[in-house]
Design a protein around this motif. Structure first.
Motif, mmCIF file in Angstrom:
data_model
loop_
_atom_site.group_PDB
_atom_site.id
_atom_site.type_symbol
_atom_site.label_atom_id
_atom_site.label_comp_id
_atom_site.label_asym_id
_atom_site.label_seq_id
_atom_site.Cartn_x
_atom_site.Cartn_y
_atom_site.Cartn_z
ATOM 1 N N GLY A 22 -35.676 11.892 10.468
ATOM 2 C CA GLY A 22 -35.463 10.832 9.874
ATOM 3 C C GLY A 22 -34.145 9.821 10.450
ATOM 4 O O GLY A 22 -33.599 10.377 11.437
ATOM 5 N N THR A 23 -34.087 8.676 9.883
ATOM 6 C CA THR A 23 -32.898 7.656 10.458
ATOM 7 C C THR A 23 -31.830 7.468 9.493
ATOM 8 O O THR A 23 -30.990 6.750 9.508
ATOM 9 C CB THR A 23 -33.621 6.458 10.860
ATOM 10 O OG1 THR A 23 -34.139 5.978 9.598
ATOM 11 C CG2 THR A 23 -34.488 6.596 11.751
ATOM 12 N N THR A 24 -31.706 8.449 8.419
ATOM 13 C CA THR A 24 -30.598 8.593 7.471
ATOM 14 C C THR A 24 -30.480 10.096 7.104
ATOM 15 O O THR A 24 -31.103 10.935 7.705
ATOM 16 C CB THR A 24 -31.112 7.648 6.182
ATOM 17 O OG1 THR A 24 -32.191 8.559 5.513
ATOM 18 C CG2 THR A 24 -31.466 6.495 6.172
ATOM 19 N N VAL A 25 -29.274 10.247 6.653
ATOM 20 C CA VAL A 25 -28.758 11.522 6.465
ATOM 21 C C VAL A 25 -29.448 12.157 5.377
ATOM 22 O O VAL A 25 -29.384 11.886 4.247
ATOM 23 C CB VAL A 25 -27.093 11.704 6.078
ATOM 24 C CG1 VAL A 25 -26.602 13.161 6.196
ATOM 25 C CG2 VAL A 25 -26.540 11.030 7.398
ATOM 26 N N PRO A 26 -30.246 13.641 5.683
ATOM 27 C CA PRO A 26 -30.762 14.200 4.573
ATOM 28 C C PRO A 26 -29.933 14.679 3.545
ATOM 29 O O PRO A 26 -28.721 15.174 3.888
ATOM 30 C CB PRO A 26 -31.669 15.376 5.261
ATOM 31 C CG PRO A 26 -31.687 14.916 6.742
ATOM 32 C CD PRO A 26 -30.331 14.108 6.798
ATOM 33 N N ALA A 27 -30.225 15.154 2.582
ATOM 34 C CA ALA A 27 -29.447 15.535 1.397
ATOM 35 C C ALA A 27 -28.987 17.015 1.491
ATOM 36 O O ALA A 27 -27.825 17.360 1.344
ATOM 37 C CB ALA A 27 -30.079 15.652 -0.102
ATOM 38 N N GLY A 44 -33.581 11.316 19.742
ATOM 39 C CA GLY A 44 -34.161 10.084 19.779
ATOM 40 C C GLY A 44 -34.919 9.597 18.631
ATOM 41 O O GLY A 44 -34.773 8.191 18.249
ATOM 42 N N ALA A 45 -35.463 10.349 18.015
ATOM 43 C CA ALA A 45 -36.487 10.092 16.921
ATOM 44 C C ALA A 45 -35.224 9.591 15.748
ATOM 45 O O ALA A 45 -35.921 9.062 14.608
ATOM 46 C CB ALA A 45 -37.059 11.076 16.639
ATOM 47 N N ASN A 46 -34.106 9.960 15.688
ATOM 48 C CA ASN A 46 -33.041 9.302 14.779
ATOM 49 C C ASN A 46 -32.590 8.056 14.913
ATOM 50 O O ASN A 46 -31.817 7.398 14.348
ATOM 51 C CB ASN A 46 -31.937 10.436 14.714
ATOM 52 C CG ASN A 46 -32.420 11.744 14.354
ATOM 53 O OD1 ASN A 46 -31.882 12.782 15.092
ATOM 54 N ND2 ASN A 46 -32.958 12.171 13.105
ATOM 55 N N VAL A 47 -32.857 7.452 16.049
ATOM 56 C CA VAL A 47 -32.248 6.272 16.379
ATOM 57 C C VAL A 47 -33.642 5.183 16.469
ATOM 58 O O VAL A 47 -34.259 5.184 17.270
ATOM 59 C CB VAL A 47 -31.744 6.398 17.998
ATOM 60 C CG1 VAL A 47 -31.014 5.182 18.313
ATOM 61 C CG2 VAL A 47 -30.590 7.410 17.765
ATOM 62 N N VAL A 48 -33.093 3.947 15.916
ATOM 63 C CA VAL A 48 -34.016 2.943 15.831
ATOM 64 C C VAL A 48 -33.158 1.594 16.859
ATOM 65 O O VAL A 48 -33.990 0.979 17.553
ATOM 66 C CB VAL A 48 -34.359 2.033 14.573
ATOM 67 C CG1 VAL A 48 -34.881 0.685 14.642
ATOM 68 C CG2 VAL A 48 -35.066 3.429 13.632
ATOM 69 N N GLY A 49 -31.905 1.586 16.442
ATOM 70 C CA GLY A 49 -31.170 0.632 17.276
ATOM 71 C C GLY A 49 -29.551 0.839 16.916
ATOM 72 O O GLY A 49 -29.086 1.622 16.291
ATOM 73 N N ALA A 54 -25.174 2.963 14.266
ATOM 74 C CA ALA A 54 -23.764 2.983 13.401
ATOM 75 C C ALA A 54 -23.641 3.466 11.789
ATOM 76 O O ALA A 54 -22.832 3.995 11.500
ATOM 77 C CB ALA A 54 -23.535 1.555 13.618
ATOM 78 N N GLN A 55 -24.881 2.976 11.180
ATOM 79 C CA GLN A 55 -24.849 3.168 9.788
ATOM 80 C C GLN A 55 -25.086 4.428 9.466
ATOM 81 O O GLN A 55 -24.663 5.275 8.523
ATOM 82 C CB GLN A 55 -25.841 2.384 9.028
ATOM 83 C CG GLN A 55 -26.113 2.610 7.684
ATOM 84 C CD GLN A 55 -24.732 2.296 7.025
ATOM 85 O OE1 GLN A 55 -24.113 1.224 7.011
ATOM 86 N NE2 GLN A 55 -24.254 3.261 6.135
ATOM 87 N N LEU A 56 -25.867 5.152 10.454
ATOM 88 C CA LEU A 56 -26.386 6.930 10.299
ATOM 89 C C LEU A 56 -24.831 7.677 10.535
ATOM 90 O O LEU A 56 -24.591 8.421 9.865
ATOM 91 C CB LEU A 56 -27.446 7.034 11.219
ATOM 92 C CG LEU A 56 -27.683 8.585 11.429
ATOM 93 C CD1 LEU A 56 -27.947 9.269 9.981
ATOM 94 C CD2 LEU A 56 -28.573 8.754 12.526
ATOM 95 N N CYS A 57 -24.229 7.033 11.802
ATOM 96 C CA CYS A 57 -22.900 8.042 12.038
ATOM 97 C C CYS A 57 -21.745 7.647 10.749
ATOM 98 O O CYS A 57 -21.242 8.618 10.651
ATOM 99 C CB CYS A 57 -22.536 7.464 13.127
ATOM 100 S SG CYS A 57 -23.695 8.039 14.928
ATOM 101 N N ALA A 58 -21.788 6.542 10.334
ATOM 102 C CA ALA A 58 -20.908 6.241 9.419
ATOM 103 C C ALA A 58 -21.076 7.060 8.099
ATOM 104 O O ALA A 58 -20.438 7.521 7.578
ATOM 105 C CB ALA A 58 -20.992 4.808 8.952
ATOM 106 N N SER A 59 -22.574 7.173 7.737
ATOM 107 C CA SER A 59 -23.014 7.920 6.625
ATOM 108 C C SER A 59 -22.484 9.581 6.731
ATOM 109 O O SER A 59 -22.198 10.126 5.901
ATOM 110 C CB SER A 59 -24.285 7.683 6.475
ATOM 111 O OG SER A 59 -24.696 6.548 6.011
ATOM 112 N N LEU A 60 -22.572 9.788 8.237
ATOM 113 C CA LEU A 60 -22.463 11.598 8.425
ATOM 114 C C LEU A 60 -20.914 11.609 8.197
ATOM 115 O O LEU A 60 -20.521 12.547 7.562
ATOM 116 C CB LEU A 60 -23.071 11.469 9.703
ATOM 117 C CG LEU A 60 -24.436 12.168 10.091
ATOM 118 C CD1 LEU A 60 -24.882 12.211 11.437
ATOM 119 C CD2 LEU A 60 -24.483 13.507 9.415
#
Length: 474
Positions: A22-27, A44-49, A54-60
């Motif tokens: 997925g493209t967001t951080v799993p629980a 690559g499958a985690n990245v849309v753009g 940036a939002q995914l990494c910030a969430s991580l």
């Protein structure tokens, strides 16, 4: 003193680097970070753009501030940050052809700055394999070349560039994946060379990377018979302890290549492969792309059970955890991550890339011939390391469909992995039969027969090719 299973579990997860779906951080990733999880790897499958990444990494970083976030950002054919659109860096083979170590260092530091801006602090690069087998299905243009001393110089420059901006580098794939004609994603390759050849060729770039201070070295799922005729390097104490730690003196983190690859786990499964890798001397286990929570938990249980039973010594597990923790501390993410660098300018290339192309006499005649120049790109199956990343002239809007080639046009037919059975050769013959002056362009590592070789398919290389051939963007 007996170590509790709870304590063993915390040690076990301190050696793991799963991917996730997925493209967001799993629980479960957030939960396991609180339980001691060392790292995650993005694919690559985690990245849309760029905005989503940036939002995914910030969430991580918000949920797991001390996490080692890793990615395979080699530049060139293998990119994760630019998976949807294609890499903005030329890649190793073309950099090796240009043979300017300052340019290689600049490319690597540009990659490092971009990673740091996202909050990614471990780059699973560079590839330092010597590509001595032209038919190699998985290394090819990911290598700096076929000469060991040449590869060694550029490997050291790449390591210096990435780590100069605070991102850990990881030289791969120890002790060498360049002399194979089998892709370890699909099967178990074997390298049969005499010990002195291995020492002078495969090991030389790793020595250079170690001298440059490389933080990590990644293993290969390859049987190297001169060292251990029975076990792949990832599972071989002889390879990892005797050669890498002993003879080469490497004191950093040993990272396993992805354990979901067939060369690692086709016969045993990922949990057993994880135990074997730790026993052999790996410190950080790359579990592979799209790791499920179920698979992750099975790996954790297998490592805990192996340690509780004595098969995996507690001291070995503690040593691995300590090395990974030190890496995470030393390459900790700076507070200002996300401020700049996500879109690196390409101006530093200064049009130099064409100088690294291999250009035959037919190309010069084609350039002088009358007619509108067009490029037809023929689909070429990627290997699993590259994935479905955009590549070649099509990625930058330079191509014409074969059916739409205008009368009187001269045609450059582009592809990569141009084996004898590649469909490109049929397309080129068909266009010639129609009267079009036609040349063949190989956008990868040459296997013979092409008129022009670019030694890479990234978007900056494709743009340089278009300018050279006089084909404007459509």
């Amino acid at each position: 003193m007996t170590t509790s299973r709870e304590a063993l579990r915390r040690l076990a997860v301190g050696t793991l680097m799963p991917g996730f779906v997925g493209t967001t951080v799993p629980a479960w990733v957030e939960r396991e970070y609180a339980a001691g999880l060392a790292s995650v790897c993005l694919y690559g499958a985690n990245v849309v753009g760029p905005d989503q990444l940036a939002q995914l990494c910030a969430s991580l970083r918000s949920a797991a501030p001390g996490l080692l976030v890793a990615v395979d950002e080699e530049g060139g054919d293998v990119t994760r940050l630019h998976y949807p659109t294609g890499s903005t860096q030329p890649g190793n083979a073309l950099l090796g052809r240009l043979d300017d170590t300052a340019l290689t260092r600049d490319s690597a530091s540009a990659i490092g700055r971009e990673l740091a801006a996202y909050g990614i602090n471990l780059d699973l690069a560079p590839v330092v394999d010597v590509n001595s087998a032209d038919e190699n299905p998985v290394i090819g243009a990911r290598s700096f070349g076929a000469d060991a001393s040449h590869v060694a110089r550029h490997s050291a420059a790449y390591v210096t560039g990435v780590q100069s901006v605070g991102v850990a580098a990881c030289a791969k794939h120890f002790p060498g994946h360049g002399d194979t004609v089998t892709d370890s994603h699909h099967a178990l390759p074997r390298v049969h060379v005499e010990a002195h050849v291995l020492d002078a060729r495969e090991l030389e770039p790793f020595r250079a990377a170690i001298e440059a201070g490389v933080a990590c070295i990644m293993t290969s799922h390859v049987v190297v018979s001169a060292i251990d005729a029975e076990r792949p390097a990832t599972f071989s104490p002889a390879v990892l302890r005797d050669v890498l730690r002993g003879r080469l003196g490497f004191d950093g983190v040993i990272v396993s290549d992805a354990l979901d690859m067939a060369g690692a786990s086709a016969e045993t499964g990922i949990p057993e492969a994880a135990v074997r890798a730790l026993v052999a001397g790996c410190d950080l286990l790359c579990l592979g792309s799209e790791t499920t929570e179920e698979c992750y938990l099975a790996v954790v249980e297998a490592v805990v059970e192996a340690t509780a039973s004595g098969r995996l010594p507690v001291a070995r597990l503690e040593d691995a955890v300590a090395r990974v923790a030190l890496l995470s501390k030393y390459f900790g993410v700076k507070a200002e991550f996300g401020s700049e660098g996500k879109r690196e300018a390409r101006g530093w290339l200064n049009g130099a890339l064409v100088e690294g192309f291999e250009v035959g006499d037919a190309v010069r005649a084609w350039l002088d011939a009358p007619g509108q120049p067009v490029i037809v790109q023929v689909a070429s199956d990627p290997n699993l390391a590259v994935g479905r990343v955009a590549w070649g002239p099509r990625a930058v809007g330079l191509t014409t469909e074969e059916a739409d080639v205008p009368a009187g046009a001269k045609v450059a037919v582009a592809g990569r992995g141009l084996s004898a059975g590649h469909p490109l050769w049929v397309v080129a013959d068909r266009l010639r039969a129609q009267g079009h002056p036609t040349i063949v362009v190989d956008c990868g590592w040459p296997r013979g027969g092409a008129d022009l070789v670019t030694f890479g398919g990234s978007v900056v290389v494709a743009e340089a090719l278009g300018r050279y051939l006089g084909v404007p963007p459509r």
